[in-house]
Structures are given as structure tokens and as C-alpha cells.
Design a protein around this motif. Structure first.
Motif, PDB file in Angstrom:
ATOM      1  N   LYS A 186       0.923  -1.299  -0.039  1.00 33.73           N
ATOM      2  CA  LYS A 186      -0.114   0.006   0.014  1.00 33.73           C
ATOM      3  C   LYS A 186       0.760   1.117  -0.003  1.00 33.73           C
ATOM      4  CE  LYS A 186      -0.525  -0.071   4.938  1.00 33.73           C
ATOM      5  NZ  LYS A 186      -1.208  -0.185   6.126  1.00 33.73           N
ATOM      6  N   HIS A 187       0.571   2.401  -0.291  1.00 29.68           N
ATOM      7  CA  HIS A 187      -1.094   2.750  -0.650  1.00 29.68           C
ATOM      8  C   HIS A 187      -0.769   3.346  -1.925  1.00 29.68           C
ATOM      9  CE1 HIS A 187      -0.554   3.549   3.467  1.00 29.68           C
ATOM     10  NE2 HIS A 187      -2.082   3.012   3.758  1.00 29.68           N
ATOM     11  N   PHE A 188      -1.520   2.563  -2.926  1.00 25.89           N
ATOM     12  CA  PHE A 188      -1.368   3.114  -4.297  1.00 25.89           C
ATOM     13  C   PHE A 188      -1.973   4.233  -4.844  1.00 25.89           C
ATOM     14  CE2 PHE A 188      -1.468   2.409  -9.032  1.00 25.89           C
ATOM     15  CZ  PHE A 188      -0.121   1.972  -9.392  1.00 25.89           C
ATOM     16  N   GLY A 190       1.251   7.636  -4.654  1.00 22.69           N
ATOM     17  CA  GLY A 190       1.255   9.115  -4.356  1.00 22.69           C
ATOM     18  C   GLY A 190       1.254   9.350  -2.722  1.00 22.69           C
ATOM     19  N   TYR A 191       0.672   8.546  -2.027  1.00 16.75           N
ATOM     20  CA  TYR A 191       0.123   8.873  -0.777  1.00 16.75           C
ATOM     21  C   TYR A 191       1.336   9.892   0.070  1.00 16.75           C
ATOM     22  CZ  TYR A 191      -2.267   8.194   3.930  1.00 16.75           C
ATOM     23  OH  TYR A 191      -3.077   8.250   4.794  1.00 16.75           O
ATOM     24  N   GLY A 192       2.208   9.472  -0.103  1.00 19.54           N
ATOM     25  CA  GLY A 192       3.480  10.269   0.473  1.00 19.54           C
ATOM     26  C   GLY A 192       3.870  11.542   0.068  1.00 19.54           C
ATOM     27  N   VAL A 229      -2.980  -5.411  -3.525  1.00 20.78           N
ATOM     28  CA  VAL A 229      -2.427  -3.728  -3.421  1.00 20.78           C
ATOM     29  C   VAL A 229      -3.494  -2.953  -2.871  1.00 20.78           C
ATOM     30  CG1 VAL A 229      -1.809  -1.679  -4.977  1.00 20.78           C
ATOM     31  CG2 VAL A 229      -1.053  -4.280  -5.317  1.00 20.78           C
ATOM     32  N   MET A 230      -3.397  -2.003  -1.875  1.00 22.73           N
ATOM     33  CA  MET A 230      -4.431  -1.149  -1.529  1.00 22.73           C
ATOM     34  C   MET A 230      -4.310   0.116  -2.269  1.00 22.73           C
ATOM     35  SD  MET A 230      -4.993   0.168   2.494  1.00 22.73           S
ATOM     36  CE  MET A 230      -4.838  -1.227   3.332  1.00 22.73           C
ATOM     37  N   THR A 231      -5.352   0.761  -2.600  1.00 21.59           N
ATOM     38  CA  THR A 231      -5.356   2.018  -3.191  1.00 21.59           C
ATOM     39  C   THR A 231      -5.339   3.156  -2.045  1.00 21.59           C
ATOM     40  OG1 THR A 231      -7.834   2.238  -3.158  1.00 21.59           O
ATOM     41  CG2 THR A 231      -6.763   1.353  -5.177  1.00 21.59           C
ATOM     42  N   SER A 264      -9.564  -1.406  -1.521  1.00 20.84           N
ATOM     43  CA  SER A 264      -9.672   0.171  -1.205  1.00 20.84           C
ATOM     44  C   SER A 264      -9.104   0.497   0.169  1.00 20.84           C
ATOM     45  CB  SER A 264     -10.917   0.803  -0.995  1.00 20.84           C
ATOM     46  OG  SER A 264     -11.781   0.551   0.077  1.00 20.84           O
ATOM     47  N   ASP A 265      -8.565   1.644   0.389  1.00 18.39           N
ATOM     48  CA  ASP A 265      -8.384   2.047   2.033  1.00 18.39           C
ATOM     49  C   ASP A 265      -9.663   2.051   2.743  1.00 18.39           C
ATOM     50  OD1 ASP A 265      -7.028   2.594   4.313  1.00 18.39           O
ATOM     51  OD2 ASP A 265      -5.722   3.699   3.420  1.00 18.39           O
ATOM     52  N   TRP A 266      -9.407   2.160   3.844  1.00 21.29           N
ATOM     53  CA  TRP A 266     -10.933   2.253   4.544  1.00 21.29           C
ATOM     54  C   TRP A 266     -11.782   3.530   4.396  1.00 21.29           C
ATOM     55  CZ3 TRP A 266     -11.463   0.050  10.006  1.00 21.29           C
ATOM     56  CH2 TRP A 266     -12.435   0.499  10.476  1.00 21.29           C
ATOM     57  N   ALA A 267     -12.885   3.069   3.833  1.00 24.67           N
ATOM     58  CA  ALA A 267     -13.954   3.923   3.603  1.00 24.67           C
ATOM     59  C   ALA A 267     -13.652   5.018   2.301  1.00 24.67           C
ATOM     60  CB  ALA A 267     -14.563   4.909   4.761  1.00 24.67           C
TER      61      ALA A 267
HETATM   62  C1  NOJ Z   1      -6.054   3.384   7.121  1.00 22.87           C
HETATM   63  C2  NOJ Z   1      -4.791   2.992   6.554  1.00 22.87           C
HETATM   64  O1  NOJ Z   1      -4.572   4.180   5.636  1.00 22.87           O
HETATM   65  C3  NOJ Z   1      -4.000   2.114   5.922  1.00 22.87           C
HETATM   66  O2  NOJ Z   1      -2.965   2.131   5.780  1.00 22.87           O
HETATM   67  C4  NOJ Z   1      -4.671   0.726   7.033  1.00 22.87           C
HETATM   68  O3  NOJ Z   1      -4.212  -0.431   6.481  1.00 22.87           O
HETATM   69  C5  NOJ Z   1      -6.248   0.759   6.688  1.00 22.87           C
HETATM   70  N1  NOJ Z   1      -6.783   1.996   7.603  1.00 22.87           N
HETATM   71  C6  NOJ Z   1      -6.899  -0.574   7.657  1.00 22.87           C
HETATM   72  O4  NOJ Z   1      -6.642  -0.215   9.054  1.00 22.87           O
END
Ligand code: NOJ
Length: 714
Positions: A186-188, A190-192, A229-231, A264-267
């Protein structure tokens, strides 16, 4: 299960059941065994819907996993086991140093061992997938999540990201190897690069920057076999990453060749409404799903809207089947169809913590601690009178923000660690904020009068670093700075031990300290490891994976800057129209790669040898000598500069590194081998290749101080 059986299973599923597989919820939805609970009511969710969902995130114990899986399998029609995911970031119950610290070990083998040990504890608690590693490229310490990163160098980050994946997943089948878990990188993407270092904020990156610096660590994770992969939450190229079709399809699927599950990431799917690119849940679901997000983490968009969308647009069925196939394949790879409990046995669900994991945590903390300054004050001498002072002196807040299962009370504080050593120790601690500053400082000044060495244990609390912990000020609190100022008036023999999750601005306090040691959030065994290091029983081995700036105004920063048309030089530093700050130096206070041990190494006899045969590598060698009288482990770093390039390229880039152990006085030759491919870079047409021409090479012990040793021609 064979792939063809998975396809047969999909054929038996209704659209609602398929959509359910794409939904991930927290365990509280199952709190009353499926009765309509608070969260279900809020989302107008039926019991039938609950028993179609595909995944649960964030369980705490094996008992909980066992109970949820049991009731789910009883009540769901097709009895497709749930897959359980969690944030296992740097340990599960036994906590290791934070990832930024682990990156500072420059040690892929260590990272792999840590990930393997974390996977074992997590798997025994019923976790199947970890939301780790975080492969985000970072160069802004205001962003609290630098704590979870591998630092500012894309090459180091790529090597370590792959090591995490290997450590979590192993190389054998996950179905057979139940002590390993699947990795979600994660996080796909550019998040940084959030503007201003503010978490969840906008990102705008050039494609060149994206390809050159942000994608490589993801590519490394995918090549190492990461299953998910998490967006990311952020907008990039004007569109939130969670709805960004070109990035998910053309870049992640096609260019990087990722064939696993995209979550996806949370919500983040529902947040498309807050981004104002979707008017309602239905539009949010459609945008995210069409873009390529297959599992919706903790929003009700897919759950309540995707079925309707598919019925209205049956041509989307193919994509739906593909997404469900990715979920089922993951479950299949984990062996869940054969054993939904993945080795958990009722009656034997208690955690099985082992001493070796604590031992590894202690070793890891020693390899990640960075000694940045030492005017012969450390190590401590036996019997010395030592005053240990500050909010972190006896604090158990050593685990960092991502240690939700690890228990702070099971961590070893610095005072506890040092109390095991043969020194005359006085401890003066206080929970930050709870004692009047003036009273504490007065007491501290009394205590340090008699001391031969003063250890000031300072830094951040775990709430101040990590997700949603962006800061505009990176210096120590005024209270902590006042403590150093006052103590230094009475006794200047100060070694400051800093606990932190990010590079801090130490410009004001650095001159007041004779030694500075960065302990990061060192984990469960932090106090023992630091005590070993302070006594000289082990040597600090960490080297900064992220530069410490002089001032927040320098951020974002990386040692790998591009050249400017108006560089600052020794000759022109009295001129105005030069790339510089009027009120601060350009350089960081401590650059990437910095750190020392208790020995002292020199480099001589550097040589660049051209290949004798076609396709053979160049040899870059030198002689290293430990000039000190104790054994020493150093991290030799090779940097390069491509002298003339098609697009602007950094003035220095880390190419290779090697940790080398030398006995007192020992002298040893070391050789790096490089080929033209090592100097490949992303061109304006996005092809990655190297150009004929000269490459300047630098060898040393930190990015800023590595010395030019010559050039090679490719
Ligand atoms: C939000 C975070 O951005 C992510 O890194 C994490 O894995 C998820 N929450 C799940 O807790």
C-alpha cells in the motif's frame, strides 16, 4: 481447489453473493452473531447480506476469528470462508522497531526475519493477510506516516519492500505454510507526496517522478509476489486514486503486471463523495469499481449499490466475475477452502509467544538505532554515575502508533534496561505534561550536578507520529528544549536519546548535546537494546533512511536532488541569484545514510576497474580500515551521478551498500560490481534504459559526505 472449481463456484453465485464477496467489514458487525447490530442498522444492512460478505478486518484474537468464521459458515448459503485481514505493520503482539527504523538498518535480511516472525504471531491469532508493507515514497517528515515508510531512497525502499513480502509470505505455498500470511502492499499511489505534508491531502506528481521514484517499490513488492494492493486516499492527477482508472489499469495492472486483488483503503470508496467526484453512494461505487477497486473496505457503497448497478449494466458482469475470482483465488491460495480456520484448533487458541521473537526484537532495535553524534561520551563506563532524565526515561510508550495488539506494559523501558547494568543510575522521569516545567527542571538540575554522564530521554509520544499525525513543527516541545538548555548550564556531558517516528528538527539542541542517539519507537525490547548499546556491549548500527532537516521550511527534501541552473558553491555564496535560503543552509542537519558506531572506519585505495570481457561487470573496490580499538560494523555506501542525461537526474543516487564487520584495527577490501543496467533511468518516453556516457561514483558513509572516487564510462 483447482481454478476450474473456483469458476464453477462463481457460476453458482447470485449477483448479491458476488457483491458480498467484495465487501470487507469490521468484526463488530458480527458482534451478536448476525443479529442486526448498530453498524448494520446504520447501513440498512440485512442479516442475509452479512452472510455474503467476503472479508473481515481488524480482529484481535484467535477466539474471535474462530467464532466469526464458525457462525459465518453455518449461516452463509455457499459457505465460502471469510478472509481475515489486519494491520500487522511491525509486529503483532511482540513489537519490533517501526518501519522507518527497520529501514535504517539497511538490512534486508533483518527485515525479512522481522516480517516472518510478525507473520507467525499474526497467523496464530487468525490473521490471513497483513496490510503491509507500506511502499510509499517519502520526502516530507511533516507527514506522520513516514514512520511506516522505508525512507527517502527508492532503491533502498524497493529492496526492503520485497524483503517484507518474502518475510510475510515465504516462498512456499501459503496453503501449506500456515505460519505465513499474505501481504498487501500500500498505498497506491503517491500518498506520501501529500501537499504540505498534511495527511489525506492532495497529491500532484509528474509522470516522470511517479515512474522514477514512486512506482519502483510497488514493482518490487509485486515481483516478490504480494497478493494484494491497497489504493490510497489521495487525489492524484486530479482524480482520487480510488477512482483513478488510468493509474489502476494502465499502470498497476498493465505496466506493473499486478494480477492479484485490489482493495480500497478504509471508507475511501464512500470518500469519493467528500472529494466531490461522486454525487452519491451509487456513483461512488460505480467509479471505484470501474476504475478497478475490487474490494470495498469499510464502506457500504458496494454493499448497497453495486448489485443495482450490475443489473442495470449487465456488461459489467464480466468485471464482477473477475473481481470475485481475485477474492476467491486469494482464499484458495491461503488454503481456506480446505481449512477455513487455517490451523486454528478450538481449545488451543491462546497466543503462543516465544522468547526468540523477543530476542529478535532486541537485536532489531540494536541494528536500527542511529548514533548521530558522539564526542567520546558514549559508551558509558562501568560504575559511572549516570543521571537518566526526561519524559521517556521510564516511559513504556515505546511501541509506536501501529502497535494495537502489542501491550505497552510488556515493553521494557530505558530505565528498566539500564537498571540491569553495572552503573550508578539515578532516574528522574515524568509523564510529559504532568509536572510543572519549572519544578521538574529545578529537580533535574540538582540531579545532574553530581552525574558523570547525563542521559536525556526525550522525543515524541506515539500519538504524535503515524497516521493523521501531521505536524508543521518538528522540533522538540518547548518544555523538552528548555530542559536541555537548563541542564546543559549545569552539566554539559549530555547524551540525548530520542524516541521518535520521524526525522526531527534538532538544530537548536544539537550544539547542547555531546551525543545524540535516535532510538525511534524501538519496540517491546527497546529499553534492553538501548541499554546494551549505551554500555557498548553492542554497537549502534543504524544509518538514517531519511534525512533530518535543519528547518521545516526545507521540506520536502531528499539527498537525491536534481541539479539547478544556479547551484550554491563555496565561491558564489555571497551572491544573491543562487538557489539557496536566505535564513538557512541548503543541506539537512544529518543527511540520508548518516550514523556512526563506536569504531572508526577509513576508506583508501579506491579503484574502478573496467570489465575485461563483454557483459562482465565493472568492479569498484576500496580498502576499509577500522582505526578504532573496538570491533565495528559499518555501512559502506556507493552513490552515482549520471553526468549528462536526457531528463534531469539527481546529483547523487544510492546504487549499492554493504554492511561490513571489522575487528579492531582490521583492514579489508570490499568490491561492488555494477553493470550499465544499474544506471538505467526513466526517459521522457517512459522507457527505462541507460545512456552511453560517464558516471561519477562516490563512496562513503553518508549521502552528503561520500567522496568522488572517479568515473566509469558506459
Ligand atoms: C487506513 C490506513 O490508511 C491503512 O494504511 C490501513 O491499512 C487501513 N486504515 C486499515 O486499518
Amino acid at each position: 481447489m483447482e481454478t476450474v472449481k473456483l469458476k464453477e463456484l462463481i457460476d453458482q453465485m447470485t449477483v448479491a453473493e458476488k457483491v458480498g464477496q467484495l465487501v470487507q467489514l469490521t468484526p463488530d458487525f458480527f458482534a451478536q452473531g448476525g443479529e442486526i447490530t448498530g453498524p448494520m442498522q446504520q447501513w440498512q444492512m440485512s442479516e442475509d447480506q452479512l452472510f455474503t460478505i467476503g472479508s473481515v478486518l481488524g480482529t484481535h484474537t484467535a477466539e474471535q476469528v474462530y467464532a466469526i468464521q464458525t457462525s459465518y459458515l453455518e449461516k452463509s448459503r455457499l459457505k465460502i470462508p471469510l478472509v481475515f485481514m489486519a494491520d500487522v505493520i511491525h509486529g503483532y503482539e511482540t513489537i519490533f522497531p517501526i518501519p522507518l527504523a527497520l529501514a535504517s538498518s539497511f538490512d534486508a535480511q533483518l527485515v525479512e526475519e522481522v516480517a516472518k516472525a510478525s507473520a507467525k504471531e499474526a497467523a496464530e491469532a487468525g490473521v490471513h493477510v497483513t496490510f503491509s508493507p507500506m511502499a510509499d515514497h517519502v520526502k516530507d517528515a511533516r507527514w506522520g506516516r513516514v514512520l511506516e515508510s522505508n525512507g527517502e531512497d527508492p532503491t533502498l525502499s524497493s529492496v526492503l519492500t520485497a524483503a517484507y513480502v518474502r518475510g510475510y509470505q515465504g516462498t512456499a505455498s501459503l496453503a501449506e505454510n500456515k505460519q505465513r500470511i499474505a501481504a498487501c502492499v500500500k498505498h497506491f499511489i503517491g500518498y506520501g507526496a501529500a501537499e504540505g505534508g498534511r495527511d489525506y491531502h492532495t497529491v500532484d506528481l509528474s509522470d516522470l517522478e511517479l515512474y522514477q521514484n514512486y512506482l519502483p517499490a510497488f514493482q518490487a513488492a509485486i515481483e516478490a509476489g504480494a497478493q494484494l494492493v491497497m489504493t490510497s486516499f489521495n487525489t492524484i492527477h486530479g482524480v482520487p486514486a480510488t477512482a483513478n482508472q488510468p493509474l489502476l489499469q494502465e499502470v498497476l495492472r498493465q505496466k506493473l503486471g499486478f494480477d492479484g486483488l485490489i482493495i480500497s483503503d478504509w471508507a475511501a470508496v464512500a470518500e469519493l463523495m467528500a472529494h466531490r467526484v461522486a454525487a452519491d453512494r451509487k456513483e461512488a461505487a460505480k467509479k471505484a469499481f470501474t476504475a478497478g477497486v475490487e474490494m470495498d473496505m469499510m464502506s457500504d457503497c458496494y454493499l448497497n449499490a453495486l448489485e443495482q448497478i450490475i443489473h442495470a449494466e449487465p456488461e459489467m458482469n464480466e468485471q464482477l466475475n473477475k473481481a470475485v475470482f481475485h477474492v476467491l483465488s486469494l482464499k484458495n491460495k491461503l488454503g481456506l477452502f480446505e481449512d477455513p480456520f487455517r490451523g486454528l484448533v478450538q481449545g488451543n487458541l491462546a497466543p503462543k509467544l516465544v522468547q526468540e521473537t523477543r530476542h529478535l526484537s532486541r537485536e532489531a532495535a540494536k541494528k536500527t538505532t542511529v548514533l548521530l553524534k558522539n564526542q567520546a561520551l558514549l559508551p558509558l563506563q562501568k560504575k559511572q554515575k549516570v543521571a537518566l532524565i526526561g519524559p521517556k526515561a521510564a516511559s513504556k510508550d515505546l511501541l509506536g502508533a501501529w502497535s494495537w495488539i502489542g501491550k505497552p506494559e510488556a515493553a521494557v523501558s530505558l530505565a528498566e534496561g539500564l537498571s540491569q547494568k553495572e552503573i550508578d543510575l539515578t532516574v528522574l522521569s515524568y509523564p510529559d505534561g504532568e509536572m510543572l516545567m519549572s519544578t521538574f527542571i529545578d529537580e533535574a538540575c540538582k540531579v545532574v550536578k553530581e552525574a558523570e554522564v547525563v542521559l536525556l530521554a526525550l522525543g515524541e509520544t506515539s500519538e504524535e507520529a503515524g497516521e493523521a499525525a501531521s505536524l508543521t513543527k518538528l522540533s522538540l516541545s518547548r518544555k523538552q528544549e528548555a530542559l536541555i538548555e537548563a541542564v546543559s548550564q549545569v552539566n554539559p556531558r549530555i547524551a540525548t536519546i530520542l524516541f521518535c517516528g520521524r526525522p526531527l528538527v534538532l538544530t537548536a539542541i544539537e550544539p547542547l548535546c555531546q551525543a545524540i542517539m535516535i532510538a525511534w519507537f524501538p519496540g517491546s525490547e527497546g529499553g534492553n537494546a538501548l541499554a546494551d548499546l549505551l554500555m557498548g556491549e553492542s554497537e549502534p548500527q543504524g544509518r538514517l533512511a531519511m534525512s533530518f532537516p535543519r528547518a521545516e521550511g526545507q521540506l520536502p527534501m531528499t539527498y537525491a536532488q536534481l541539479s539547478t541552473g544556479r547551484p550554491l558553491t563555496e565561491e558564489n555564496n555571497d551572491q544573491k541569484y543562487i538557489s539557496r535560503y536566505m535564513d538557512e543552509k541548503n543541506e539537512p542537519l544529518f543527511s540520508f545514510g548518516s550514523g556512526m558506531g563506536y569504531g572508526r572506519c577509513t576508506i583508501t585505495h579506491t579503484q574502478i576497474i573496467n570489465p575485461q570481457e563483454k557483459d562482465a561487470p565493472f568492479e569498484i573496490s576500496c580498502t576499509l580500515k577500522n582505526e578504532g580499538d573496538v570491533p565495528h560494523t559499518t555501512t559502506l555506501q556507493l552513490y552515482s551521478r549520471d553526468d549528462v542525461t536526457e531528463v534531469a537526474r539527481p546529483m547523487r543516487e544510492l546504487k549499492q551498500w554493504q554492511k561490513i564487520h571489522l575487528a579492531a584495527g582490521e583492514e579489508r577490501q570490499h568490491t561492488f560490481y555494477v553493470t550499465p543496467e544499474d544506471f538505467a533511468y526513466v526517459h521522457s518516453d517512459f522507457s527505462t534504459k541507460s545512456d552511453p556516457g560517464t558516471i561519477s561514483l562516490y563512496l562513503g558513509f553518508a549521502a552528503a559526505s561520500a567522496k568522488l572516487i572517479g568515473t566509469l564510462t558506459i
